[in-house]
Write a protein that holds these residues in place. Structure first.
Motif, PDB file in Angstrom:
ATOM      1  N   GLU A 292       9.611  -4.262  -6.501  1.00  0.00           N
ATOM      2  CA  GLU A 292       8.989  -5.104  -5.468  1.00  0.00           C
ATOM      3  C   GLU A 292       9.739  -6.438  -5.418  1.00  0.00           C
ATOM      4  OE1 GLU A 292       6.695  -5.464  -2.943  1.00  0.00           O
ATOM      5  OE2 GLU A 292       7.296  -7.582  -3.044  1.00  0.00           O
ATOM      6  N   ALA A 293      10.126  -6.843  -4.203  1.00  0.00           N
ATOM      7  CA  ALA A 293      10.961  -8.042  -4.050  1.00  0.00           C
ATOM      8  C   ALA A 293      10.245  -9.316  -4.482  1.00  0.00           C
ATOM      9  CB  ALA A 293      11.392  -8.189  -2.595  1.00  0.00           C
TER      10      ALA A 293
ATOM     11  N   TRP B 147      -4.033   0.893   5.211  1.00  0.00           N
ATOM     12  CA  TRP B 147      -4.426   0.856   3.794  1.00  0.00           C
ATOM     13  C   TRP B 147      -5.317   2.055   3.464  1.00  0.00           C
ATOM     14  CZ3 TRP B 147      -3.760   0.013  -0.974  1.00  0.00           C
ATOM     15  CH2 TRP B 147      -3.280  -1.180  -1.502  1.00  0.00           C
ATOM     16  N   THR B 148      -6.271   2.335   4.325  1.00  0.00           N
ATOM     17  CA  THR B 148      -7.248   3.391   4.056  1.00  0.00           C
ATOM     18  C   THR B 148      -6.564   4.726   3.732  1.00  0.00           C
ATOM     19  OG1 THR B 148      -8.713   2.286   5.616  1.00  0.00           O
ATOM     20  CG2 THR B 148      -9.291   4.553   5.022  1.00  0.00           C
TER      21      THR B 148
ATOM     22  N   THR C 270      -7.923  -6.684   7.322  1.00  0.00           N
ATOM     23  CA  THR C 270      -9.312  -7.057   7.658  1.00  0.00           C
ATOM     24  C   THR C 270     -10.261  -6.653   6.529  1.00  0.00           C
ATOM     25  OG1 THR C 270      -8.670  -6.598   9.956  1.00  0.00           O
ATOM     26  CG2 THR C 270     -10.978  -6.987   9.582  1.00  0.00           C
TER      27      THR C 270
ATOM     28  N   THR D  85       2.040  -7.353   4.185  1.00  0.00           N
ATOM     29  CA  THR D  85       0.847  -7.054   4.979  1.00  0.00           C
ATOM     30  C   THR D  85      -0.336  -6.637   4.112  1.00  0.00           C
ATOM     31  OG1 THR D  85       2.353  -6.335   6.705  1.00  0.00           O
ATOM     32  CG2 THR D  85       0.071  -5.640   6.924  1.00  0.00           C
ATOM     33  N   SER D  86      -0.063  -6.035   2.972  1.00  0.00           N
ATOM     34  CA  SER D  86      -1.141  -5.428   2.179  1.00  0.00           C
ATOM     35  C   SER D  86      -2.123  -6.415   1.558  1.00  0.00           C
ATOM     36  CB  SER D  86      -0.550  -4.510   1.108  1.00  0.00           C
ATOM     37  OG  SER D  86       0.130  -3.447   1.721  1.00  0.00           O
TER      38      SER D  86
ATOM     39  N   ALA E 135       0.826  -1.209   0.000  1.00  0.00           N
ATOM     40  CA  ALA E 135       0.000   0.000   0.000  1.00  0.00           C
ATOM     41  C   ALA E 135       0.863   1.263   0.000  1.00  0.00           C
ATOM     42  CB  ALA E 135      -0.898  -0.008   1.237  1.00  0.00           C
ATOM     43  N   SER E 136       1.901   1.284   0.844  1.00  0.00           N
ATOM     44  CA  SER E 136       2.712   2.499   0.996  1.00  0.00           C
ATOM     45  C   SER E 136       3.502   2.804  -0.277  1.00  0.00           C
ATOM     46  CB  SER E 136       3.711   2.346   2.146  1.00  0.00           C
ATOM     47  OG  SER E 136       3.057   1.944   3.303  1.00  0.00           O
TER      48      SER E 136
ATOM     49  N   VAL F 250      15.470  -5.348  -3.996  1.00  0.00           N
ATOM     50  CA  VAL F 250      16.631  -4.458  -3.833  1.00  0.00           C
ATOM     51  C   VAL F 250      17.598  -5.166  -2.893  1.00  0.00           C
ATOM     52  CG1 VAL F 250      17.356  -2.303  -2.724  1.00  0.00           C
ATOM     53  CG2 VAL F 250      15.468  -2.301  -4.372  1.00  0.00           C
TER      54      VAL F 250
ATOM     55  N   LEU G 194     -11.083  -3.570   5.462  1.00  0.00           N
ATOM     56  CA  LEU G 194     -11.946  -2.431   5.778  1.00  0.00           C
ATOM     57  C   LEU G 194     -11.318  -1.126   5.306  1.00  0.00           C
ATOM     58  CD1 LEU G 194     -12.924  -3.372   9.444  1.00  0.00           C
ATOM     59  CD2 LEU G 194     -14.049  -4.006   7.294  1.00  0.00           C
TER      60      LEU G 194
HETATM   61  C1  LIG Z   1      -3.868  -7.839  10.733  1.00  0.00           C
HETATM   62  C2  LIG Z   1      -3.964  -6.509  10.042  1.00  0.00           C
HETATM   63  C3  LIG Z   1      -5.209  -6.019   9.636  1.00  0.00           C
HETATM   64  C4  LIG Z   1      -5.288  -4.792   8.990  1.00  0.00           C
HETATM   65  N1  LIG Z   1      -6.511  -4.353   8.565  1.00  0.00           N
HETATM   66  C5  LIG Z   1      -6.611  -3.166   7.944  1.00  0.00           C
HETATM   67  C6  LIG Z   1      -7.870  -2.736   7.456  1.00  0.00           C
HETATM   68  O1  LIG Z   1      -8.883  -3.439   7.542  1.00  0.00           O
HETATM   69  N2  LIG Z   1      -7.923  -1.519   6.857  1.00  0.00           N
HETATM   70  C7  LIG Z   1      -6.825  -0.718   6.733  1.00  0.00           C
HETATM   71  O2  LIG Z   1      -6.956   0.386   6.223  1.00  0.00           O
HETATM   72  N3  LIG Z   1      -5.600  -1.118   7.150  1.00  0.00           N
HETATM   73  C8  LIG Z   1      -5.475  -2.327   7.737  1.00  0.00           C
HETATM   74  N4  LIG Z   1      -4.251  -2.777   8.152  1.00  0.00           N
HETATM   75  C9  LIG Z   1      -3.065  -1.948   7.883  1.00  0.00           C
HETATM   76  C10 LIG Z   1      -2.534  -2.134   6.466  1.00  0.00           C
HETATM   77  O3  LIG Z   1      -2.782  -3.435   5.982  1.00  0.00           O
HETATM   78  C11 LIG Z   1      -1.032  -1.859   6.448  1.00  0.00           C
HETATM   79  O4  LIG Z   1      -0.781  -0.639   7.064  1.00  0.00           O
HETATM   80  C12 LIG Z   1      -0.477  -1.782   5.029  1.00  0.00           C
HETATM   81  O5  LIG Z   1      -0.871  -2.901   4.271  1.00  0.00           O
HETATM   82  C13 LIG Z   1       1.053  -1.695   5.078  1.00  0.00           C
HETATM   83  O6  LIG Z   1       1.513  -1.580   3.759  1.00  0.00           O
HETATM   84  P1  LIG Z   1       3.048  -1.396   3.445  1.00  0.00           P
HETATM   85  O7  LIG Z   1       3.153  -1.115   1.995  1.00  0.00           O
HETATM   86  O8  LIG Z   1       3.640  -0.397   4.364  1.00  0.00           O
HETATM   87  O9  LIG Z   1       3.707  -2.807   3.801  1.00  0.00           O
HETATM   88  P2  LIG Z   1       3.628  -4.176   3.006  1.00  0.00           P
HETATM   89  O10 LIG Z   1       2.280  -4.443   2.472  1.00  0.00           O
HETATM   90  O11 LIG Z   1       4.202  -5.237   3.882  1.00  0.00           O
HETATM   91  O12 LIG Z   1       4.560  -3.962   1.741  1.00  0.00           O
HETATM   92  C14 LIG Z   1       5.957  -3.955   1.799  1.00  0.00           C
HETATM   93  C15 LIG Z   1       6.472  -4.579   0.526  1.00  0.00           C
HETATM   94  O13 LIG Z   1       7.889  -4.382   0.450  1.00  0.00           O
HETATM   95  C16 LIG Z   1       8.438  -5.506  -0.182  1.00  0.00           C
HETATM   96  N5  LIG Z   1       9.868  -5.592   0.102  1.00  0.00           N
HETATM   97  C17 LIG Z   1      10.482  -5.989   1.252  1.00  0.00           C
HETATM   98  N6  LIG Z   1      11.822  -5.971   1.110  1.00  0.00           N
HETATM   99  C18 LIG Z   1      12.068  -5.528  -0.153  1.00  0.00           C
HETATM  100  C19 LIG Z   1      13.253  -5.309  -0.914  1.00  0.00           C
HETATM  101  N7  LIG Z   1      14.475  -5.548  -0.386  1.00  0.00           N
HETATM  102  N8  LIG Z   1      13.144  -4.873  -2.180  1.00  0.00           N
HETATM  103  C20 LIG Z   1      11.929  -4.629  -2.731  1.00  0.00           C
HETATM  104  N9  LIG Z   1      10.771  -4.829  -2.049  1.00  0.00           N
HETATM  105  C21 LIG Z   1      10.838  -5.273  -0.796  1.00  0.00           C
HETATM  106  C22 LIG Z   1       7.630  -6.664   0.398  1.00  0.00           C
HETATM  107  O14 LIG Z   1       7.705  -7.813  -0.427  1.00  0.00           O
HETATM  108  C23 LIG Z   1       6.221  -6.080   0.459  1.00  0.00           C
HETATM  109  O15 LIG Z   1       5.449  -6.369  -0.678  1.00  0.00           O
HETATM  110  C24 LIG Z   1      -4.130  -4.014   8.774  1.00  0.00           C
HETATM  111  C25 LIG Z   1      -2.883  -4.502   9.178  1.00  0.00           C
HETATM  112  C26 LIG Z   1      -2.799  -5.747   9.794  1.00  0.00           C
HETATM  113  C27 LIG Z   1      -1.480  -6.275  10.197  1.00  0.00           C
END
Ligand SMILES: Cc1cc2nc3c(=O)[nH]c(=O)nc-3n(C[C@H](O)[C@H](O)[C@H](O)COP(=O)(O)OP(=O)(O)OC[C@H]3O[C@@H](n4cnc5c(N)ncnc54)[C@H](O)[C@@H]3O)c2cc1C
Length: 516
Positions: free
Chosen positions: A48-49, A372-373, A61, A56-57, A28-29, A191, A63
Motif C-alpha cells: 500500500e502506497a 465496499w459492500t 457513506t 476512497t475506502s 477495499a478491493s 509500487v 453503508l
Molecule cells: C462518495 C462515496 C461514497 C461511497 N459510499 C459507499 C457506501 O456507503 N457503501 C459501499 O458499499 N460503497 C460505497 N462507496 C464505494 C466504495 O467506497 C469504493 O468502491 C471502494 O472504497 C473502492 O475501494 P478500492 O480499494 O478500489 O479503492 P481505494 O480505497 O481508493 O484504494 C486504492 C488504494 O491503492 C493505493 N495505491 C495507489 N497507488 C498505489 C501504488 N502505486 N502502490 C501501492 N498502492 C497504491 C491507494 O493509496 C489506496 O489506498 C462509496 C464511494 C464514494 C466515492
C-alpha cells in the motif's frame, strides 16, 4: 530482544522466493483480494502506497447496502448480490456492522405506496439474509424515529433496513485478518514500477517510504487494485494504454448528532439533481451526503466545491428542522468513485457501479469499480482469475464463512465495539482513561494500540483511519495532533524533529476538512 514488526514485514516481503499473488493497493478491493488469496493458502503480499484505506475506502457513506438506487435503475442482479454480501459481512464482522433503520419521508399521498412496493422487493431480494422487513409508518411513528424531520405536510413514510459500518476500521480489520492467515502486508510502500520479462509482468519495484530504499518483489500473479489510480499502474506496463476510469467525486459533511437525534437515518430518494441523499447517525455524529461530480483528474486529497456543500445543506434543509448551516459543519470529506468509463458523453450517475476485472496482454490483473459492500465477492472473482492465469493449484474460496479478525457477538460498549475481541487488550494499555481531546471520544491507549498492533506509522494514520477524529471533528483533531505525535514518537522511537514534522504534515491535510 524485540523485533520491529515493520522490519520483519519488509524482510518477509523481499524474500527471493516469488509470491503467488502480489496485490498493489490496500483499499477495499486490494484487502479483499489479499484476504481471499491468503485464506486459500496462496503466498500473498500486499503493498500500500500510503496507508490502508487512505483512498476512497475511508470516505464512503458508511453503508453496507444493496443500493436502493440501483433497484430503481432496474439493476436487480447487482442489488441481489450486494444484499447477499451485506448479510455475509454482518455474520463475519458483527463487531463492525449494525442494522440501521432508514426513513423515507412521505410528503405526498402517493410517495409511501410508491416507495413501499420497491422496498418490499428489496426485502425479497435479500432472501434468507434479510434484516428487518420494511414497513409503513405514520407521522407520529416517523417523528419518533427521526424527531428533527420537517413536520409541515408530513404524511408518514417508509422505514427500511440496511447495514452500517466503519469503513477504515473494516480495512484495518481485513489487514489484521490477512496477517492472521499468513499474508504479508506493508503500508507506506508505493509500487514505483513493474518488472517485465518476455512481455509478462512478473513482479514490481516498491519504495519503503520510511527509508527511501527501493526493493524488487516477484510474483506469479500481480493484481492492480489501486482504486482511482489503476490507470497509473497500467501505464507502468504500457505507457500508451487508454484510461479505463472516469472518476467522479462524492462529498459528505459531518455535523453534531443533535441534528438527527433519533435511532434512524433519513434517506431522500430523489434530490433536485436526481440523486439520493442520506443523513446517517455515525459515531455520535451525523454524516450527510453525497454528490456526484465528474473530476478531470485524480488526487489523494480531493476538495469539495462550494456548490457541492451548498447542495448538501440546501437538500438537508428541505427535510430537517433545525437544519445544519455551514457554521455547524465539523468536517467535510471527499471520496473519488472509480467508475469504469463508458462511451463519450455518458453521465457519471449512470456508469457501472459493478466491479470490473481486466487482464492485460502481459498478465497484469486490474480490479476496479464495485463498492465496499461487495469487496469479498470482488476478491473471490479476482483470485479465481489470478489463480487460473498463474497456473496456481485450484483451491476453494473460504471467505463466505470466514470470521474476520476480532469478530464477536459480545455486547461491547459502543465505543469499544470496533476492536471486537481486541477491546480488552486496548483498554489494558496506558492511557485508557486519558482522552486525546475533550471534544473527541478517543483515548491515549487507542493511539498506543494503533502503533503496536495496527501498523499506524504517522499521526494521520492514527487520527484519520485507526480513530475517526478527522471525520468527526477536523479542528479538534488538529488540536490533538501534538499529543498524538508525542505518544507515537514514544512507541516508534522517534525524536522531536519527527514530531514537529508530523504535526505540520497532519495540520496541512486536516485543514482541508475544515469548512471555512
Ligand atoms: C462518495 C462515496 C461514497 C461511497 N459510499 C459507499 C457506501 O456507503 N457503501 C459501499 O458499499 N460503497 C460505497 N462507496 C464505494 C466504495 O467506497 C469504493 O468502491 C471502494 O472504497 C473502492 O475501494 P478500492 O480499494 O478500489 O479503492 P481505494 O480505497 O481508493 O484504494 C486504492 C488504494 O491503492 C493505493 N495505491 C495507489 N497507488 C498505489 C501504488 N502505486 N502502490 C501501492 N498502492 C497504491 C491507494 O493509496 C489506496 O489506498 C462509496 C464511494 C464514494 C466515492
Amino acid at each position: 530482544m524485540t523485533t520491529d514488526p515493520r522490519q520483519a514485514a519488509l524482510t518477509a516481503a523481499t524474500t527471493p522466493e516469488p509470491w503467488d499473488i502480489l496485490v498493489i493497493g490496500g483499499g477495499a478491493s486490494g484487502l479483499g483480494t489479499a484476504v481471499e488469496a491468503a485464506t486459500r493458502g496462496y503466498r500473498t503480499l500486499l503493498l500500500e502506497a500510503h496507508d490502508y484505506a487512505k483512498g476512497t475506502s475511508s470516505r464512503s457513506t458508511k453503508l453496507v447496502h444493496g443500493g436502493v438506487r440501483y433497484l430503481a435503475q432496474g439493476n436487480v442482479s447487482l442489488v441481489r448480490e450486494a444484499l447477499h454480501e451485506r448479510g455475509l459481512l454482518k455474520q463475519n464482522a458483527p463487531h463492525l456492522v449494525r442494522d440501521l433503520g432508514f426513513l423515507i419521508a412521505a410528503y405526498k399521498w402517493w410517495a409511501a405506496p410508491f416507495y413501499g412496493i420497491g422496498l418490499k422487493m428489496y426485502d425479497l431480494l435479500a432472501g434468507k439474509l434479510n434484516l428487518q422487513a420494511s414497513r409503513y409508518v405514520n407521522k407520529a411513528q416517523a417523528l419518533a424515529r427521526t424527531p428533527t424531520l420537517k413536520q409541515a405536510g408530513l404524511k408518514g413514510g417508509i422505514l427500511y433496513f440496511d447495514g452500517q459500518f466503519d469503513d477504515s476500521r473494516l480495512a484495518i480489520t481485513l489487514m489484521r485478518s490477512l496477517e492472521d492467515h499468513g499474508g504479508v502486508t506493508l503500508n507506506h510502500a508505493p509500487v514505483v514500477g513493474l518488472i517485465r520479462e518476455g512481455g509478462r509482468v512478473v513482479g514490481a519495484r516498491f519504495r519503503d517510504d520510511e527509508t527511501g530504499q527501493e526493493h524488487e518483489v516477484r510474483a506469479r500473479a500481480v493484481v492492480n487494485a489501486t482504486g482511482v489510480f489503476v490507470d497509473d499502474i497500467r501505464r507502468m506496463e504500457r505507457s500508451d494504454v487508454k484510461p479505463m476510469l472516469s472518476p467522479s467525486q462524492g462529498v459528505h459533511v459531518v455535523v453534531d448528532r443533535r441534528f438527527l437525534p433519533g435511532d434512524s437515518a433519513i434517506m431522500v430518494p430523489r434530490t433536485d439533481d436526481g440523486r439520493v441523499l442520506f443523513a446517517v447517525p455515525w459515531h455520535d455524529h451525523v454524516v450527510i451526503g453525497t454528490t456526484d461530480t465528474p473530476v478531470p483528474e485524480t488526487s489523494l486529497e480531493p476538495r469539495a466545491l462550494p456548490e457541492e456543500i451548498d447542495f448538501i445543506l440546501r437538500t438537508a434543509a428541505q427535510y430537517m428542522d433545525p437544519a445544519p448551516t455551514r457554521a455547524d459543519v465539523r468536517s467535510v470529506y471527499v471520496g473519488l468513485r472509480p467508475l469504469v468509463k463508458a462511451a463519450e458523453g455518458t453521465d457519471t450517475k449512470s456508469l457501472s457501479r459493478d466491479h470490473v476485472i481486466r487482464i492485460s496482454d502481459g498478465g497484469l490483473i486490474t480490479l476496479t469499480g464495485g463498492k465496499w459492500t461487495t469487496y469479498r465477492r470482488m476478491g473471490e472473482d479476482t483470485v479465481n482469475r489470478a489463480a487460473a492465469q498463474a497456473g496456481l493449484p485450484e483451491r476453494l474460496s473460504l471467505t463466505a464463512g470466514l470470521k474476520l479478525h476480532g469478530a464477536t457477538q459480545a455486547d461491547l460498549p459502543e465505543h469499544w465495539k470496533v476492536y471486537g475481541t481486541d477491546a480488552e487488550w486496548v483498554q489494558s494499555l496506558p492511557g485508557a482513561n486519558q482522552k486525546i481531546h475533550q471534544a473527541l471520544p478517543y483515548t491515549e491507549a487507542e493511539v498506543r494500540w494503533a502503533a503496536r498492533a495496527e501498523q499506524a506509522r504517522t499521526v494521520e494514520d492514527v487520527l484519520s483511519r485507526r480513530l475517526r477524529a478527522l471525520l468527526l471533528n477536523a479542528q479538534a483533531s488538529i488540536e490533538a495532533a501534538p499529543r498524538v505525535a508525542a505518544i507515537l514518537a514514544e512507541e516508534l522511537g522517534r525524536d522531536q524533529a519527527w514530531q514537529a514534522g508530523q504535526v505540520r504534515a497532519y495540520t496541512d491535510v486536516a485543514q482541508g476538512y475544515v469548512l471555512r
